[in-house]
Design a protein around this motif. Sequence first.
Motif, PDB file in Angstrom:
ATOM      1  N   TYR A  25       0.821  -1.211   0.000  1.00  0.00           N
ATOM      2  CA  TYR A  25       0.000   0.000   0.000  1.00  0.00           C
ATOM      3  C   TYR A  25       0.858   1.267   0.000  1.00  0.00           C
ATOM      4  O   TYR A  25       0.455   2.279  -0.561  1.00  0.00           O
ATOM      5  CB  TYR A  25      -0.937   0.027   1.201  1.00  0.00           C
ATOM      6  CG  TYR A  25      -2.032  -1.012   1.150  1.00  0.00           C
ATOM      7  CD1 TYR A  25      -2.631  -1.375  -0.055  1.00  0.00           C
ATOM      8  CD2 TYR A  25      -2.478  -1.624   2.309  1.00  0.00           C
ATOM      9  CE1 TYR A  25      -3.637  -2.323  -0.096  1.00  0.00           C
ATOM     10  CE2 TYR A  25      -3.489  -2.573   2.276  1.00  0.00           C
ATOM     11  CZ  TYR A  25      -4.066  -2.914   1.070  1.00  0.00           C
ATOM     12  OH  TYR A  25      -5.063  -3.847   1.037  1.00  0.00           O
ATOM     13  N   ASN A  26       2.021   1.208   0.616  1.00  0.00           N
ATOM     14  CA  ASN A  26       2.876   2.395   0.643  1.00  0.00           C
ATOM     15  C   ASN A  26       3.318   2.815  -0.755  1.00  0.00           C
ATOM     16  O   ASN A  26       3.686   3.963  -0.974  1.00  0.00           O
ATOM     17  CB  ASN A  26       4.096   2.156   1.533  1.00  0.00           C
ATOM     18  CG  ASN A  26       5.034   1.116   0.949  1.00  0.00           C
ATOM     19  OD1 ASN A  26       4.609   0.038   0.541  1.00  0.00           O
ATOM     20  ND2 ASN A  26       6.308   1.414   0.917  1.00  0.00           N
ATOM     21  N   ARG A  27       3.259   1.904  -1.714  1.00  0.00           N
ATOM     22  CA  ARG A  27       3.646   2.239  -3.091  1.00  0.00           C
ATOM     23  C   ARG A  27       2.444   2.551  -3.976  1.00  0.00           C
ATOM     24  O   ARG A  27       2.581   3.233  -4.987  1.00  0.00           O
ATOM     25  CB  ARG A  27       4.420   1.083  -3.701  1.00  0.00           C
ATOM     26  CG  ARG A  27       5.753   0.880  -3.050  1.00  0.00           C
ATOM     27  CD  ARG A  27       6.634  -0.040  -3.873  1.00  0.00           C
ATOM     28  NE  ARG A  27       7.878  -0.213  -3.153  1.00  0.00           N
ATOM     29  CZ  ARG A  27       8.389  -1.379  -2.845  1.00  0.00           C
ATOM     30  NH1 ARG A  27       7.794  -2.481  -3.227  1.00  0.00           N
ATOM     31  NH2 ARG A  27       9.514  -1.456  -2.183  1.00  0.00           N
ATOM     32  N   THR A  28       1.269   2.033  -3.600  1.00  0.00           N
ATOM     33  CA  THR A  28       0.126   2.160  -4.501  1.00  0.00           C
ATOM     34  C   THR A  28      -0.869   3.241  -4.107  1.00  0.00           C
ATOM     35  O   THR A  28      -1.711   3.600  -4.916  1.00  0.00           O
ATOM     36  CB  THR A  28      -0.629   0.814  -4.601  1.00  0.00           C
ATOM     37  OG1 THR A  28      -1.028   0.403  -3.293  1.00  0.00           O
ATOM     38  CG2 THR A  28       0.244  -0.260  -5.219  1.00  0.00           C
ATOM     39  N   PHE A  29      -0.781   3.767  -2.884  1.00  0.00           N
ATOM     40  CA  PHE A  29      -1.712   4.801  -2.450  1.00  0.00           C
ATOM     41  C   PHE A  29      -0.984   6.122  -2.243  1.00  0.00           C
ATOM     42  O   PHE A  29      -0.045   6.204  -1.459  1.00  0.00           O
ATOM     43  CB  PHE A  29      -2.419   4.433  -1.144  1.00  0.00           C
ATOM     44  CG  PHE A  29      -3.470   3.388  -1.312  1.00  0.00           C
ATOM     45  CD1 PHE A  29      -4.614   3.643  -2.044  1.00  0.00           C
ATOM     46  CD2 PHE A  29      -3.321   2.149  -0.738  1.00  0.00           C
ATOM     47  CE1 PHE A  29      -5.587   2.682  -2.194  1.00  0.00           C
ATOM     48  CE2 PHE A  29      -4.290   1.175  -0.882  1.00  0.00           C
ATOM     49  CZ  PHE A  29      -5.417   1.446  -1.618  1.00  0.00           C
ATOM     50  N   ASP A  30      -1.419   7.139  -2.918  1.00  0.00           N
ATOM     51  CA  ASP A  30      -0.877   8.473  -2.723  1.00  0.00           C
ATOM     52  C   ASP A  30      -1.826   9.210  -1.778  1.00  0.00           C
ATOM     53  O   ASP A  30      -2.937   9.562  -2.154  1.00  0.00           O
ATOM     54  CB  ASP A  30      -0.776   9.211  -4.061  1.00  0.00           C
ATOM     55  CG  ASP A  30      -0.198  10.607  -3.926  1.00  0.00           C
ATOM     56  OD1 ASP A  30       0.188  11.000  -2.794  1.00  0.00           O
ATOM     57  OD2 ASP A  30      -0.139  11.317  -4.934  1.00  0.00           O
ATOM     58  N   LEU A  31      -1.383   9.428  -0.559  1.00  0.00           N
ATOM     59  CA  LEU A  31      -2.226  10.080   0.439  1.00  0.00           C
ATOM     60  C   LEU A  31      -1.790  11.505   0.723  1.00  0.00           C
ATOM     61  O   LEU A  31      -2.099  12.061   1.770  1.00  0.00           O
ATOM     62  CB  LEU A  31      -2.230   9.261   1.738  1.00  0.00           C
ATOM     63  CG  LEU A  31      -2.827   7.867   1.622  1.00  0.00           C
ATOM     64  CD1 LEU A  31      -2.717   7.132   2.953  1.00  0.00           C
ATOM     65  CD2 LEU A  31      -4.268   7.926   1.178  1.00  0.00           C
ATOM     66  N   SER A  32      -1.085  12.106  -0.201  1.00  0.00           N
ATOM     67  CA  SER A  32      -0.668  13.491  -0.009  1.00  0.00           C
ATOM     68  C   SER A  32      -1.905  14.392  -0.018  1.00  0.00           C
ATOM     69  O   SER A  32      -2.942  14.055  -0.592  1.00  0.00           O
ATOM     70  CB  SER A  32       0.311  13.912  -1.098  1.00  0.00           C
ATOM     71  OG  SER A  32      -0.271  13.767  -2.369  1.00  0.00           O
TER      72      SER A  32
ATOM     73  N   SER B 212      -2.674  16.938  -1.591  1.00  0.00           N
ATOM     74  CA  SER B 212      -3.154  17.396  -2.898  1.00  0.00           C
ATOM     75  C   SER B 212      -4.003  16.346  -3.618  1.00  0.00           C
ATOM     76  O   SER B 212      -4.768  16.684  -4.509  1.00  0.00           O
ATOM     77  CB  SER B 212      -1.973  17.792  -3.776  1.00  0.00           C
ATOM     78  OG  SER B 212      -1.131  16.673  -3.989  1.00  0.00           O
ATOM     79  N   THR B 213      -3.893  15.081  -3.241  1.00  0.00           N
ATOM     80  CA  THR B 213      -4.645  14.045  -3.951  1.00  0.00           C
ATOM     81  C   THR B 213      -5.881  13.567  -3.199  1.00  0.00           C
ATOM     82  O   THR B 213      -6.753  12.962  -3.796  1.00  0.00           O
ATOM     83  CB  THR B 213      -3.757  12.810  -4.229  1.00  0.00           C
ATOM     84  OG1 THR B 213      -3.343  12.248  -2.988  1.00  0.00           O
ATOM     85  CG2 THR B 213      -2.566  13.178  -5.070  1.00  0.00           C
TER      86      THR B 213
END
Length: 132
Positions: free
Chosen positions: A31-38, A40-41
């Motif tokens: 999940y650390n590679r597939t989810f962008d939780l910044s 802005s997203t």
Amino acid sequence: MNHKTKKRIREAKRSARPELREPEDWTRHEYNRTFDLSHSTVRDNVERADVLTLSVEEFIERYEKPFKPVVLLNALLDWPAVEKWTLERLKRKYRNQKFKCGEDNDGYSVKMKMKYYMEYMETTQDDSPLYI
């Protein structure tokens, strides 16, 4: 990360999530590679209100009384914790203090010292990480 830190993290993970027996079980889905939780997203529909222009009365009428969620902007500008609650300071001040980072299957708290938790937090790639 030294051997003792790795051991303490392993013990906490084993106690808090015994169903994840193998080390790779913790990172299987990546999940650390597939989810962008910044910021802005991640999108939401919660209204924002600036505390610099919002009176207490207006807040009560618009948000508190109708139980309407709101994100308050600029609420932390003069808050001392912004300066004091840095990761470095927390790590230094609470180094040997134990914090709850989970529960075992019997409902007992799983605890970890801050010094170990900080190293875990800074390096983890777990799909479902421990948290305090």
